[in-house]
Design a protein around this motif. Structure first.
Motif, PDB file in Angstrom:
ATOM      1  N   GLY A  19       0.777  -1.227   0.000  1.00  0.00           N
ATOM      2  CA  GLY A  19       0.000   0.000   0.000  1.00  0.00           C
ATOM      3  C   GLY A  19       0.811   1.281   0.000  1.00  0.00           C
ATOM      4  O   GLY A  19       0.243   2.362   0.070  1.00  0.00           O
ATOM      5  N   PHE A  20       2.136   1.165  -0.077  1.00  0.00           N
ATOM      6  CA  PHE A  20       2.970   2.357  -0.007  1.00  0.00           C
ATOM      7  C   PHE A  20       3.838   2.551  -1.248  1.00  0.00           C
ATOM      8  O   PHE A  20       4.907   3.161  -1.178  1.00  0.00           O
ATOM      9  CB  PHE A  20       3.849   2.311   1.247  1.00  0.00           C
ATOM     10  CG  PHE A  20       3.074   2.374   2.522  1.00  0.00           C
ATOM     11  CD1 PHE A  20       2.475   3.554   2.924  1.00  0.00           C
ATOM     12  CD2 PHE A  20       2.925   1.258   3.318  1.00  0.00           C
ATOM     13  CE1 PHE A  20       1.740   3.621   4.102  1.00  0.00           C
ATOM     14  CE2 PHE A  20       2.204   1.313   4.498  1.00  0.00           C
ATOM     15  CZ  PHE A  20       1.606   2.494   4.897  1.00  0.00           C
ATOM     16  N   ASP A  21       3.374   2.087  -2.387  1.00  0.00           N
ATOM     17  CA  ASP A  21       4.157   2.215  -3.625  1.00  0.00           C
ATOM     18  C   ASP A  21       4.537   3.662  -3.938  1.00  0.00           C
ATOM     19  O   ASP A  21       5.631   3.932  -4.420  1.00  0.00           O
ATOM     20  CB  ASP A  21       3.395   1.636  -4.820  1.00  0.00           C
ATOM     21  CG  ASP A  21       3.411   0.118  -4.841  1.00  0.00           C
ATOM     22  OD1 ASP A  21       4.067  -0.491  -3.964  1.00  0.00           O
ATOM     23  OD2 ASP A  21       2.765  -0.460  -5.733  1.00  0.00           O
ATOM     24  N   GLU A  22       3.640   4.601  -3.648  1.00  0.00           N
ATOM     25  CA  GLU A  22       3.918   6.017  -3.937  1.00  0.00           C
ATOM     26  C   GLU A  22       5.047   6.577  -3.074  1.00  0.00           C
ATOM     27  O   GLU A  22       5.618   7.610  -3.395  1.00  0.00           O
ATOM     28  CB  GLU A  22       2.661   6.852  -3.734  1.00  0.00           C
ATOM     29  CG  GLU A  22       1.587   6.585  -4.758  1.00  0.00           C
ATOM     30  CD  GLU A  22       0.344   7.420  -4.483  1.00  0.00           C
ATOM     31  OE1 GLU A  22       0.482   8.555  -3.978  1.00  0.00           O
ATOM     32  OE2 GLU A  22      -0.751   6.926  -4.761  1.00  0.00           O
ATOM     33  N   ILE A  43       3.123   8.333   5.812  1.00  0.00           N
ATOM     34  CA  ILE A  43       2.148   8.902   6.735  1.00  0.00           C
ATOM     35  C   ILE A  43       1.087   9.689   5.967  1.00  0.00           C
ATOM     36  O   ILE A  43      -0.109   9.597   6.262  1.00  0.00           O
ATOM     37  CB  ILE A  43       2.854   9.758   7.798  1.00  0.00           C
ATOM     38  CG1 ILE A  43       3.674   8.838   8.717  1.00  0.00           C
ATOM     39  CG2 ILE A  43       1.848  10.577   8.607  1.00  0.00           C
ATOM     40  CD1 ILE A  43       4.618   9.541   9.640  1.00  0.00           C
ATOM     41  N   GLU A  44       1.501  10.418   4.947  1.00  0.00           N
ATOM     42  CA  GLU A  44       0.539  11.138   4.112  1.00  0.00           C
ATOM     43  C   GLU A  44      -0.426  10.167   3.432  1.00  0.00           C
ATOM     44  O   GLU A  44      -1.630  10.447   3.323  1.00  0.00           O
ATOM     45  CB  GLU A  44       1.264  11.978   3.072  1.00  0.00           C
ATOM     46  CG  GLU A  44       1.979  13.174   3.653  1.00  0.00           C
ATOM     47  CD  GLU A  44       2.835  13.920   2.642  1.00  0.00           C
ATOM     48  OE1 GLU A  44       2.913  13.498   1.464  1.00  0.00           O
ATOM     49  OE2 GLU A  44       3.448  14.927   3.033  1.00  0.00           O
ATOM     50  N   ARG A  49      -5.545   8.000   2.328  1.00  0.00           N
ATOM     51  CA  ARG A  49      -6.212   6.753   1.961  1.00  0.00           C
ATOM     52  C   ARG A  49      -7.160   6.259   3.042  1.00  0.00           C
ATOM     53  O   ARG A  49      -8.267   5.794   2.765  1.00  0.00           O
ATOM     54  CB  ARG A  49      -5.158   5.686   1.647  1.00  0.00           C
ATOM     55  CG  ARG A  49      -5.744   4.357   1.180  1.00  0.00           C
ATOM     56  CD  ARG A  49      -4.715   3.271   1.131  1.00  0.00           C
ATOM     57  NE  ARG A  49      -4.280   2.946   2.483  1.00  0.00           N
ATOM     58  CZ  ARG A  49      -3.117   2.375   2.767  1.00  0.00           C
ATOM     59  NH1 ARG A  49      -2.261   2.098   1.819  1.00  0.00           N
ATOM     60  NH2 ARG A  49      -2.797   2.096   4.017  1.00  0.00           N
ATOM     61  N   ASP A  50      -6.719   6.364   4.299  1.00  0.00           N
ATOM     62  CA  ASP A  50      -7.480   5.789   5.402  1.00  0.00           C
ATOM     63  C   ASP A  50      -8.160   6.841   6.277  1.00  0.00           C
ATOM     64  O   ASP A  50      -8.685   6.516   7.341  1.00  0.00           O
ATOM     65  CB  ASP A  50      -6.568   4.917   6.271  1.00  0.00           C
ATOM     66  CG  ASP A  50      -5.954   3.770   5.485  1.00  0.00           C
ATOM     67  OD1 ASP A  50      -6.518   3.392   4.433  1.00  0.00           O
ATOM     68  OD2 ASP A  50      -4.906   3.249   5.906  1.00  0.00           O
ATOM     69  N   ASP A  56      -2.883   9.935  14.439  1.00  0.00           N
ATOM     70  CA  ASP A  56      -3.257   8.533  14.284  1.00  0.00           C
ATOM     71  C   ASP A  56      -2.393   7.849  13.220  1.00  0.00           C
ATOM     72  O   ASP A  56      -1.968   6.711  13.395  1.00  0.00           O
ATOM     73  CB  ASP A  56      -4.735   8.388  13.917  1.00  0.00           C
ATOM     74  CG  ASP A  56      -5.657   8.688  15.082  1.00  0.00           C
ATOM     75  OD1 ASP A  56      -5.183   8.720  16.247  1.00  0.00           O
ATOM     76  OD2 ASP A  56      -6.856   8.904  14.830  1.00  0.00           O
ATOM     77  N   ALA A  57      -2.148   8.550  12.120  1.00  0.00           N
ATOM     78  CA  ALA A  57      -1.326   7.987  11.045  1.00  0.00           C
ATOM     79  C   ALA A  57       0.099   7.743  11.535  1.00  0.00           C
ATOM     80  O   ALA A  57       0.689   6.691  11.258  1.00  0.00           O
ATOM     81  CB  ALA A  57      -1.325   8.916   9.836  1.00  0.00           C
ATOM     82  N   TYR A  58       0.658   8.700  12.272  1.00  0.00           N
ATOM     83  CA  TYR A  58       2.011   8.546  12.797  1.00  0.00           C
ATOM     84  C   TYR A  58       2.075   7.371  13.767  1.00  0.00           C
ATOM     85  O   TYR A  58       3.000   6.558  13.710  1.00  0.00           O
ATOM     86  CB  TYR A  58       2.482   9.831  13.484  1.00  0.00           C
ATOM     87  CG  TYR A  58       3.872   9.694  14.036  1.00  0.00           C
ATOM     88  CD1 TYR A  58       4.973   9.754  13.193  1.00  0.00           C
ATOM     89  CD2 TYR A  58       4.088   9.472  15.389  1.00  0.00           C
ATOM     90  CE1 TYR A  58       6.264   9.597  13.678  1.00  0.00           C
ATOM     91  CE2 TYR A  58       5.364   9.320  15.885  1.00  0.00           C
ATOM     92  CZ  TYR A  58       6.448   9.378  15.038  1.00  0.00           C
ATOM     93  OH  TYR A  58       7.717   9.208  15.518  1.00  0.00           O
TER      94      TYR A  58
END
Length: 85
Positions: A19-22, A43-44, A49-50, A56-58
């Motif tokens: 999920g982190f190809d970018e 994290i972005e 996406r979510d 929360d992402a961090y």
């Protein structure tokens, strides 16, 4: 260019972070080649996406992505700036 990098990673049997190809930015060049990701971009991605807040992402990234060791081919995550946020 990303396809060339992915082919090189495949040739070196590198594991990828789903999920982190970018956020994929390279491969290490130290004998035990592993995939390299931009932590800030990861994290972005989680935030977009979510629909996670920055905090929360961090937290999710710290515990579930960086904190996951799956052997010698575990990807590495780098901060490309001095301050994550």
């Amino acid at each position: 260019m990303i396809e060339d990098l992915k082919e090189l990673l495949k040739e070196n049997e590198c594991l990828l972070a789903d999920g982190f190809d970018e956020a994929l930015i390279g491969i290490t060049d130290n004998g035990n080649n592993v995939a390299v990701y931009d932590s800030r971009k990861c994290i972005e991605i989680l935030m977009e996406r979510d629909s996670m807040s920055k905090d929360d992402a961090y937290e999710f990234f710290s515990h579930n992505v960086i904190g996951s060791y799956v052997g010698d081919k575990t990807p590495v995550f780098v901060n490309l700036s001095f301050v994550l946020f």
